[in-house]
Design a protein around this motif. Structure first.
Motif, PDB file in Angstrom:
ATOM      1  N   GLU A  74       1.079  -1.148  -0.177  1.00 27.88           N
ATOM      2  CA  GLU A  74      -0.360  -0.186   0.284  1.00 27.88           C
ATOM      3  C   GLU A  74       0.952   1.284   0.233  1.00 27.88           C
ATOM      4  O   GLU A  74      -0.106   1.816  -0.880  1.00 27.88           O
ATOM      5  N   MET A  75       2.068   1.392   0.458  1.00 31.76           N
ATOM      6  CA  MET A  75       3.396   2.341   0.665  1.00 31.76           C
ATOM      7  C   MET A  75       3.514   2.424  -0.875  1.00 31.76           C
ATOM      8  O   MET A  75       3.835   4.012  -0.751  1.00 31.76           O
ATOM      9  N   GLU A  76       3.528   1.619  -1.466  1.00 33.20           N
ATOM     10  CA  GLU A  76       4.010   1.603  -2.842  1.00 33.20           C
ATOM     11  C   GLU A  76       3.188   2.498  -3.404  1.00 33.20           C
ATOM     12  O   GLU A  76       3.220   3.165  -4.429  1.00 33.20           O
ATOM     13  N   GLU A  77       1.646   1.910  -3.613  1.00 35.39           N
ATOM     14  CA  GLU A  77       1.216   2.916  -3.818  1.00 35.39           C
ATOM     15  C   GLU A  77       0.620   4.471  -3.401  1.00 35.39           C
ATOM     16  O   GLU A  77       0.374   5.264  -4.259  1.00 35.39           O
ATOM     17  N   ILE A  78       0.838   4.577  -2.790  1.00 37.46           N
ATOM     18  CA  ILE A  78       0.819   6.016  -2.112  1.00 37.46           C
ATOM     19  C   ILE A  78       1.984   6.910  -2.973  1.00 37.46           C
ATOM     20  O   ILE A  78       1.647   7.586  -2.989  1.00 37.46           O
ATOM     21  N   ARG A  79       3.295   6.192  -2.915  1.00 40.88           N
ATOM     22  CA  ARG A  79       4.277   6.644  -3.108  1.00 40.88           C
ATOM     23  C   ARG A  79       3.904   6.852  -4.578  1.00 40.88           C
ATOM     24  O   ARG A  79       4.086   8.285  -5.502  1.00 40.88           O
ATOM     25  N   ALA A  80       3.605   6.018  -5.120  1.00 39.45           N
ATOM     26  CA  ALA A  80       3.570   6.016  -6.879  1.00 39.45           C
ATOM     27  C   ALA A  80       2.146   7.454  -7.024  1.00 39.45           C
ATOM     28  O   ALA A  80       2.104   7.211  -8.866  1.00 39.45           O
ATOM     29  N   LEU A  81       1.736   7.444  -6.540  1.00 40.88           N
ATOM     30  CA  LEU A  81       0.651   8.737  -6.140  1.00 40.88           C
ATOM     31  C   LEU A  81       1.206   9.635  -7.309  1.00 40.88           C
ATOM     32  O   LEU A  81       0.358  10.890  -7.908  1.00 40.88           O
ATOM     33  N   PRO A  93       5.265   9.724  -7.513  1.00 39.58           N
ATOM     34  CA  PRO A  93       6.407   9.754  -7.416  1.00 39.58           C
ATOM     35  C   PRO A  93       7.958   9.929  -7.478  1.00 39.58           C
ATOM     36  O   PRO A  93       9.076   9.941  -6.185  1.00 39.58           O
ATOM     37  N   GLU A  94       7.438  11.627  -8.014  1.00 37.75           N
ATOM     38  CA  GLU A  94       8.568  12.708  -7.605  1.00 37.75           C
ATOM     39  C   GLU A  94       8.990  13.061  -6.235  1.00 37.75           C
ATOM     40  O   GLU A  94       9.808  13.841  -5.903  1.00 37.75           O
ATOM     41  N   LYS A  95       7.442  13.484  -5.974  1.00 41.22           N
ATOM     42  CA  LYS A  95       7.182  14.152  -4.589  1.00 41.22           C
ATOM     43  C   LYS A  95       7.367  12.965  -3.371  1.00 41.22           C
ATOM     44  O   LYS A  95       8.005  13.530  -2.501  1.00 41.22           O
ATOM     45  N   ILE A  96       6.496  11.718  -3.137  1.00 43.55           N
ATOM     46  CA  ILE A  96       6.194  11.792  -1.547  1.00 43.55           C
ATOM     47  C   ILE A  96       7.834  10.201  -2.349  1.00 43.55           C
ATOM     48  O   ILE A  96       7.708   9.602  -3.164  1.00 43.55           O
ATOM     49  N   ASP A 111       6.729  10.617   3.603  1.00 39.99           N
ATOM     50  CA  ASP A 111       7.597  11.984   3.765  1.00 39.99           C
ATOM     51  C   ASP A 111       6.958  12.902   2.134  1.00 39.99           C
ATOM     52  O   ASP A 111       6.884  12.135   1.060  1.00 39.99           O
ATOM     53  N   PHE A 112       6.986  14.026   2.739  1.00 43.46           N
ATOM     54  CA  PHE A 112       5.877  15.174   1.514  1.00 43.46           C
ATOM     55  C   PHE A 112       6.955  16.370   1.753  1.00 43.46           C
ATOM     56  O   PHE A 112       6.909  17.311   1.361  1.00 43.46           O
TER      57      PHE A 112
END
Ligand SMILES: Cc1ncc(COP(=O)(O)O)c(C=O)c1O
Length: 423
Positions: free
Chosen positions: A335-342, A344-347, A359-360
């Motif tokens: 799930e974390m990978e899916e959140i990062r993929a929203l 990927p350059e910034k999260i 991390d934002f």
């Protein structure tokens, strides 16, 4: 929060120092398992988990029964460090079921019941044993808010509150800060270069996963390197397991994954089983040179906490919590990978076991985006805290007994909050 909730007494009478209530502005009444309920009956999934104090969830029935039975029996409630039946039972259980199976041999000190008190005791003892004042601590570390601990802690806001000089600590860059710097070699140089300007420390203290510093796990090889460095230079290794211990990383002690044995270990928060105030300092027997009463406190080894702590450990073992965490870690990682993929350059996401961070920092360094996410999550019934530099990191810390369904539901609520905040 509805208008009918009365928050006036808090705002009028409680000190301005109050903090979490500002992030979660509602009046909580009851709690069970993974959930909190407020005065309006609204249900919140708790991914904050009492800052790591509620690894076995809220009001666990098994632990509650033990506490109620003890209260009903008029068991002694307050005994300082006198011999009591609950203390004997706790010590025997801890020795037989926690330490021996792991091949560990520690004496157990009961300091005052807070994490920071355990850290103060560990520091005092290390300095007494080695007859040295300095201690190495990691940048990004959090160890508590009393003077000795706060000198180790690095966040500027906490340190500013001390009001006096914070001394006798050398802060070492954490490995993630300068990937090109070999921090082990750096520490070795501080110890061996007669022009380093740094006093040899009594101890090196660290969290194996920096929690409040922004969820930064240290890799096992590096931890082994610190152990070797301590051995080579006659320095004590202290692991502060107050937040990420008690099975949160998938191991009861967070250092087990590195196959190392620290000289001193601090525990608090979830060792209290039921959210009870409790702390331990584990000490290699040969280091236990305390004089009687040399570190004390009226509420050390609180009896009800002994009962809850033993019951909490029984739950941890009976429910095979370490294995459960390691299995569910995979669900969280996905799930974390899916959140990062929203974005990927910034999260950025990182973590292990049941302690993760989103991390934002790349949106803003002052935590405006993480605050937006936290507020949206809260509105949708999910409680998450912010940590790290500029509070830019959303800390994901579910209780360890949570079901797959609730875990995935919470992660979906978080994902939805992130989607909305960045859109
Ligand atoms: C790693 C660590 N050490 C020490 C402490 C201090 O514990 P307490 O707040 O109970 O004093 C904390 C609290 O968050 C912590 O995370």
């Amino acid at each position: 929060m509805s208008a009918k909730q009365n928050t006036r007494p808090f705002e009028e009478y409680e000190s301005e120092v109050r903090s979490y209530c500002r992030n979660f502005p509602t009046v909580f009444t009851t709690a069970k398992g993974s959930f909190l309920y407020d005065e309006d009956g609204k249900k919140y999934l708790d991914f904050f988990c009492g800052a790591g104090g509620l690894n076995y969830g809220h009001n666990n029935d098994y632990i509650k029964e033990k506490l109620l039975a003890y209260l009903q029996s008029d068991g002694v409630m307050h005994a300082l460090d006198m011999y009591t039946a609950p203390k004997r039972e706790f010590l025997e259980f801890y020795e037989e079921k926690i330490l021996k199976p792991r091949g560990l041999n520690y004496k157990i000190q009961f300091p005052g019941p807070t994490g920071t008190n355990a850290v103060e005791a560990a520091l005092k003892l290390a300095r007494k044993v080695k007859k040295r004042q300095n201690v190495f601590a990691m940048m990004g570390g959090f160890h508590g808010m009393t003077l000795g601990s706060i000198a180790l802690t690095t966040d500027a806001a906490s340190r500013a509150g001390a009001g006096v000089a914070l001394q006798n600590v050398t802060h070492i860059p954490a490995p993630y800060m300068f990937p090109e710097l070999n921090t082990l070699k750096y520490m070795e140089t501080l110890l061996t270069d007669d022009h380093s300007g740094v006093d040899k420390p009594a101890a090196i203290i660290l969290e194996t996963v920096q929690a409040d510093g922004g969820i930064n796990p240290f890799d096992a090889e590096w931890l082994k390197g610190v152990r070797a460095l301590c051995d080579k230079h006659d320095i004590l290794m202290i692991v502060d397991d107050i937040q990420v211990g008690c099975a949160r990383t998938g191991w009861f002690f967070s250092f087990e994954r590195a196959g190392i044995v620290p000289d001193i270990v601090t525990q608090s928060k979830s060792i209290g089983g039921y959210g009870m105030p409790f702390a331990l300092v584990l000490i290699k027997p040969e280091l236990d040179i305390w004089e009687p009463g040399e570190h004390n406190g009226t509420f050390r080894g609180y009896q009800l906490s002994m009962v809850a702590a033993k019951a909490g450990l029984e739950v941890m073992l009976n429910e095979h919590v370490e294995e459960k965490v390691r299995r569910q870690e995979k669900l969280i990682a996905k799930e974390m990978e899916e959140i990062r993929a929203l974005a990927p350059e910034k999260i950025k996401t990182r973590g292990m076991g049941f302690v993760w961070g989103v991390d934002f920092w790349r949106y803003d360094t002052q935590g405006a985006m993480s605050k937006k996410v936290q507020n949206l999550a809260f509105a949708n019934g999910l409680i998450v805290e912010r940590v790290g530099r500029g509070n830019t990191v959303i800390k994901v810390m579910p209780d360890l007994l949570i079901s797959d369904e609730d875990l995935l539901h919470g992660l979906t609520l978080l994902k939805d909050a992130v989607k909305e905040a960045i859109s």
